[in-house]
Design a protein around this motif. Structure first.
Motif, PDB file in Angstrom:
ATOM      1  N   SER A  88     -25.989 142.432  83.141  1.00  0.00           N
ATOM      2  CA  SER A  88     -26.881 141.510  83.848  1.00  0.00           C
ATOM      3  C   SER A  88     -28.296 141.576  83.283  1.00  0.00           C
ATOM      4  O   SER A  88     -28.949 140.541  83.078  1.00  0.00           O
ATOM      5  N   THR A 122     -28.356 139.838  79.942  1.00  0.00           N
ATOM      6  CA  THR A 122     -28.314 138.381  80.102  1.00  0.00           C
ATOM      7  C   THR A 122     -29.695 137.830  80.414  1.00  0.00           C
ATOM      8  O   THR A 122     -30.121 136.806  79.864  1.00  0.00           O
ATOM      9  N   VAL A 123     -30.420 138.501  81.296  1.00  0.00           N
ATOM     10  CA  VAL A 123     -31.766 138.046  81.655  1.00  0.00           C
ATOM     11  C   VAL A 123     -32.720 138.158  80.470  1.00  0.00           C
ATOM     12  O   VAL A 123     -33.548 137.262  80.222  1.00  0.00           O
ATOM     13  N   GLU A 158     -29.120 132.925  86.473  1.00  0.00           N
ATOM     14  CA  GLU A 158     -28.693 133.567  87.717  1.00  0.00           C
ATOM     15  C   GLU A 158     -27.196 133.409  87.923  1.00  0.00           C
ATOM     16  O   GLU A 158     -26.517 134.354  88.362  1.00  0.00           O
ATOM     17  N   THR A 204     -25.449 135.897  85.569  1.00  0.00           N
ATOM     18  CA  THR A 204     -25.518 137.279  86.045  1.00  0.00           C
ATOM     19  C   THR A 204     -24.586 137.508  87.230  1.00  0.00           C
ATOM     20  O   THR A 204     -23.932 138.558  87.337  1.00  0.00           O
ATOM     21  N   ASN A 237     -21.508 140.137  87.305  1.00  0.00           N
ATOM     22  CA  ASN A 237     -21.420 141.099  88.409  1.00  0.00           C
ATOM     23  C   ASN A 237     -20.104 140.946  89.163  1.00  0.00           C
ATOM     24  O   ASN A 237     -19.447 141.943  89.505  1.00  0.00           O
ATOM     25  N   LEU A 271     -33.926 137.490  89.580  1.00  0.00           N
ATOM     26  CA  LEU A 271     -33.605 137.971  88.244  1.00  0.00           C
ATOM     27  C   LEU A 271     -34.455 139.162  87.813  1.00  0.00           C
ATOM     28  O   LEU A 271     -34.387 139.579  86.650  1.00  0.00           O
ATOM     29  N   LEU A 283     -31.971 143.431  90.679  1.00  0.00           N
ATOM     30  CA  LEU A 283     -30.638 143.677  90.123  1.00  0.00           C
ATOM     31  C   LEU A 283     -30.193 145.116  90.362  1.00  0.00           C
ATOM     32  O   LEU A 283     -29.029 145.373  90.711  1.00  0.00           O
TER      33      LEU A 283
END
Length: 389
Positions: free
Chosen positions: A129, A132-133, A145, A148, A152, A331, A336
């Motif tokens: 995650s 990815t951000v 979002e 992610t 998850n 984010l 997270l």
């Protein structure tokens, strides 16, 4: 405690209608405790061969030393409930109570195992995650979002299914009064993890196909009503709502009937497709609605527990983060990390209970349909006799 070899093939599926395995000389056949029929039901087959360890389908005869007939009366009475659940068709209280007792009597192999499995799989979820951000900065925040959340969700489902398989083994041992440790559980279940993951993916694929078919049906229905003119608009809306509600009920019913698939994978050593077919077969008829209803009730209970656990933790975390001036956007790194930490705690507490309910539902269906309770009483007799030597 049973050895890994003794629990490697514990609940082989029945393939015919043989008689109950013979008892030791002079023993009496085990009697049902629920007033049900003694004969005429499908019994698990004789699967043991010379040199193989005993399984629940063919417990060995006791040779030498005292038999179960020579046990004290209180020990003989306990043979019909040697563990967390009685060896008879189960009530709702037996199922929920057995799942909770398994967690209470063996916390290291339930809650402890949950913490380990969830942590092992949620760490790469958190790292994925965060990556990815960091890397997909060219996408819109909403798209990032969604990605992610997808990452998850994938790791959470994987952790939940792997943990469910391990807890199923722990519950299977707890029913006979045995306590499976972390090491023994890992050795017994690690070879079944690919089949568990395969069953999860196969069920996900079936659900995806069903969703695509539903969407296409709704789109075609709307297009057909649009072509007929304005007078059908209200009828079209009603039909679409009814189709969607019907699909939701059907999805809940199907998913509820398939909750027994992980137990079939672990306890019967079946592959992905055969475990799904086995779960479907065990829940046919009116019993299917009972399994679906109990599974839904367990889901409601765990949702309430999850909410009660998360609410104070979330309040404290938000207060600490807000007072420290830390970014709380969806984010942000802090959000997270906090979200994954909540999943770790809640998953370790909730998944052992839902897995225990599924395992006991599986046991209940096999006792009702295949007379497994008779065989389990015989196994309890043999184990009690061995301990009395």
């Amino acid at each position: 405690m049973s050895t890994p070899e003794q629990s490697s093939r514990p609940w082989t599926a029945p393939g015919g209608m043989p008689s109950v395995p013979p008892a030791s000389p002079g023993s009496q056949p085990p009697q049902r405790t629920d007033g049900g029929p003694q004969d005429g039901r499908q019994q698990p087959p004789h699967t043991s061969r010379p040199g193989q360890p005993p399984t629940w389908q063919q417990p060995p005869t006791t040779g030498g030393g005292p038999g179960w007939q020579q046990l004290p009366p209180e020990d003989v009475a306990r043979l019909h409930r040697p563990g967390v659940a009685p060896l008879r068709p189960l009530l709702l209280s037996d199922i929920f109570g057995g799942a909770l007792q398994t967690m209470r009597r063996n916390p290291e192999a339930t809650i402890g195992m949950g913490l380990i499995v969830m942590a092992v799989l949620l760490v790469p979820s958190l790292l994925g995650s965060l990556a990815t951000v960091r890397l997909l900065t060219s996408l819109a925040p909403t798209d990032v979002e969604v990605l992610t959340l997808t990452v998850n969700l994938g790791f959470s489902l994987l952790a939940s299914y792997a943990l469910t398989g391990m807890i199923v083994h722990v519950v299977g041992e707890a029913v006979l009064g045995e306590k499976a440790g972390l090491g023994a559980t890992w050795r017994a279940v690690r070879g079944r993890l690919p089949a568990l993951i395969g069953a999860m993916l196969l069920m996900g694929l079936l659900m995806l196909v069903g969703t695509v078919v539903l969407v296409l049906a709704v789109v075609l229905l709307v297009m057909a009503l649009v072509e007929t003119g304005g007078g059908m608009a209200v009828l079209g809306v009603i039909l679409v709502v009814l189709v969607v509600l019907g699909a939701l009920v059907l999805g809940v019913w199907v998913s509820g009937r398939l909750t027994l698939a992980p137990a079939a994978v672990v306890l019967e050593r079946l592959g992905p497709w055969r475990s799904i077919a086995r779960a479907w077969s065990l829940t046919r008829g009116r019993e299917g609605w009972r399994v679906v209803g109990i599974s839904l009730l367990a889901g409601l209970v765990t949702s309430l527990v999850s909410f009660l656990v998360q609410l104070p933790l979330l309040g404290v975390a938000l207060w600490a983060l807000a007072s420290g001036g830390i970014d709380l956007s969806p984010l942000s790194t802090s959000t997270l990390v906090m979200d994954h930490a909540f999943q770790l705690v809640v998953g370790a507490l909730v998944t052992p209970f839902t897995a225990g309910v599924a395992a006991l539902l599986y046991l209940d269906q096999r006792m009702r349909r295949e007379g497994l309770d008779v065989v389990l009483v015989r196994v309890a007799q043999d184990r009690a006799a061995r301990r009395a030597r």
